[in-house]
Design a protein around this motif. Structure first.
Motif, short mmCIF file in Angstrom:
data_model
loop_
_atom_site.label_atom_id
_atom_site.label_comp_id
_atom_site.label_asym_id
_atom_site.label_seq_id
_atom_site.Cartn_x
_atom_site.Cartn_y
_atom_site.Cartn_z
N TYR A 157 0.85 -1.37 -0.01
CA TYR A 157 -0.08 0.07 -0.12
C TYR A 157 0.76 1.25 -0.09
N GLN A 158 2.02 1.26 0.77
CA GLN A 158 2.88 2.38 0.56
C GLN A 158 3.08 2.53 -0.81
N LEU A 159 3.77 1.54 -1.39
CA LEU A 159 4.25 1.73 -2.92
C LEU A 159 3.15 2.27 -3.76
N TYR A 160 1.93 1.79 -3.48
CA TYR A 160 0.86 2.12 -4.49
C TYR A 160 0.50 3.84 -4.13
N GLY A 161 0.58 4.30 -2.97
CA GLY A 161 0.41 5.51 -2.54
C GLY A 161 1.48 6.45 -2.98
N SER A 162 2.83 6.17 -3.11
CA SER A 162 3.77 6.76 -3.28
C SER A 162 3.80 6.91 -4.81
N GLY A 163 3.01 6.18 -5.83
CA GLY A 163 3.05 6.27 -7.08
C GLY A 163 4.13 5.38 -7.80
N ASP A 164 4.87 4.53 -6.87
CA ASP A 164 6.02 3.63 -7.31
C ASP A 164 5.39 2.57 -8.53
N PHE A 165 3.93 2.15 -8.33
CA PHE A 165 3.30 1.19 -9.03
C PHE A 165 3.09 1.89 -10.19
N GLU A 166 2.52 2.81 -10.21
CA GLU A 166 2.26 3.83 -11.41
C GLU A 166 3.25 3.93 -12.60
N ARG A 167 4.50 4.27 -11.83
CA ARG A 167 5.65 4.63 -12.40
C ARG A 167 6.44 3.38 -12.99
N THR B 237 8.49 1.85 -10.92
CA THR B 237 9.99 1.70 -10.54
C THR B 237 10.57 0.68 -10.10
N PRO B 238 11.94 0.64 -10.13
CA PRO B 238 12.76 -0.46 -9.63
C PRO B 238 12.20 -1.00 -8.29
N LYS B 239 11.84 0.05 -7.42
CA LYS B 239 11.56 -0.49 -6.08
C LYS B 239 10.01 -1.37 -6.34
N ALA B 240 9.24 -1.04 -6.89
CA ALA B 240 7.79 -1.59 -7.05
C ALA B 240 7.90 -3.02 -7.88
N VAL B 241 8.95 -2.82 -8.77
CA VAL B 241 9.28 -4.30 -9.45
C VAL B 241 9.80 -5.31 -8.59
N ARG B 242 10.81 -4.72 -7.92
CA ARG B 242 11.59 -5.66 -6.93
C ARG B 242 10.71 -6.24 -5.87
N PHE B 243 9.58 -5.39 -5.40
CA PHE B 243 8.71 -6.16 -4.27
C PHE B 243 8.13 -7.00 -4.89
N THR B 244 7.41 -6.87 -6.17
CA THR B 244 6.65 -7.64 -6.89
C THR B 244 7.40 -9.08 -7.44
N ASP B 245 8.56 -8.91 -7.57
CA ASP B 245 9.35 -10.11 -7.93
C ASP B 245 9.72 -10.95 -6.60
N GLU B 246 9.99 -10.35 -5.60
CA GLU B 246 10.32 -10.87 -4.49
C GLU B 246 9.03 -11.80 -3.87
#
Length: 335
Positions: A269-279, A281-290
């Motif tokens: 939810y933090q990543l979604y709220g910060s717009g990382d998923f929408e963009r 970002t490597p942080k969002a992709v890494r989270f999902t891959d993990e």
């Protein structure tokens, strides 16, 4: 390869909201689990054809949704678990002390005025699948031994047939089971906040938008790459026990796995709220891959555990210890 592309083409015809992890995510989890099995597991289960079939079957339980009122009502809750912010289910079931059976789980939930069909029962679809695969592999051990050690050519041929058929059934069972193990690594499947934060205390102002399908399908399809997920799948597996695993031991393994998934919900939810998923970002992709890698590791480790533990199993009725058959102490009939 042609079949793989056909599966992807068919997936495009189905609304993304119908799938957990989406077709792509489930196929990656199932494939990587098989491709990273150690040499201690029989070669037929590590083969490219087994990887293809189990990967294809990874999304099968979602393809079957819509089969009918009875089927959907019975099985849909087996894909999820409504874990609250306190880490419990309905305030009465703790993931580090899961009841040992579906019946005991239902009794515990009844004290809170709810049922497994309301809050989900994925621990038991995972546990049931493990026990079934363990028994599959126990029979395979017996049939494989008797295919070369039975007294007559006719009996050896019969046991060879039984062994080969058991291989087919085992691959089918693992493929179907892999879906539920995979669901267990999707944070929105192990949370009361399964599709937006919902009507709960929300001090961090997390989104209430319906993000479930977006995360597990749209985002995964666009950004998750199997080679990146593979790089996160550790080579180490669980140490095999020297005894038949008790129900409490199995429940502890599954409970720890699901608890780890539930802990990832706030970060999602933090990543979604910060717009990382929408963009993307490597942080969002890494989270999902993990999360995808966690599912593959858990499935791989449970398959290995089922194989090793099948040696401690008994088969038939009344039960005959597998070890006794392999030691030549008992010769089961092929009848």
């Amino acid at each position: 390869m042609k079949r793989f592309f056909l599966v992807l083409a068919l997936a495009a015809l189905v609304p993304a909201s119908a799938f957990a992890w989406g077709e792509r995510g489930h196929m990656m989890i199932s494939r990587l689990a098989v491709e990273t099995l150690p040499d201690s597991v029989p070669a037929w289960l590590r083969s490219p054809s087994a990887a293809d079939e189990i990967s294809y079957l990874g999304p099968e339980e979602d393809r079957l949704r819509g089969s009918g009122t009875s089927y959907d009502a019975d099985w849909a809750p087996g894909h999820f678990l409504d874990v609250g912010d306190d880490g419990t289910v309905a305030g009465v079931v703790h993931l580090d002390a899961l009841p040992k059976s579906m019946g005991a789980y239902a009794d515990a939930l009844a004290k809170a005025g709810t049922t497994p069909y309301r809050v989900g029962f994925i621990p038991y679809t995972i546990l049931d699948g493990f026990e079934r695969v363990r028994m599959d592999l126990a029979y395979w051990r017996v049939y494989d031994y008797l295919a070369t050690h039975a007294q007559t050519p006719e009996k050896r041929a019969q046991f060879a047939y039984d062994r080969d058929l058991r291989q087919t059934l085992t691959v089918r069972d693992i493929g179907d089971w892999s879906h539920f193990v995979g669901d267990g690594s999707q944070p929105l499947h192990i949370s009361i906040h399964y599709n937006g934060w919902g009507d709960y205390p929300n001090p961090n102002n997390y989104t209430t938008k319906h993000i479930h399908s977006y995360f597990e399908s749209q985002f995964v399809n666009q950004y998750a790459k199997i080679d990146d997920v593979r790089a996160l799948v550790s080579a180490d597996t669980m140490a095999p026990p020297d005894h038949l695993l008790s129900q409490e031991e199995l429940a502890a393994i599954v409970g720890e796995y699901l608890a780890g998934t539930a802990k990832a919900v706030p970060e999602l939810y933090q990543l979604y709220g910060s717009g990382d998923f929408e963009r993307g970002t490597p942080k969002a992709v890494r989270f999902t891959d993990e999360q995808l890698a966690r599912g593959a590791v858990m499935l791989r480790d449970l398959i290995v555990l089922a194989w090793e533990n099948s040696l401690e199993q008994s088969v038939g009725y009344p039960g005959v210890p597998v070890k006794d058959v392999l030691a030549g102490k008992v010769v089961p009939s092929s009848d």
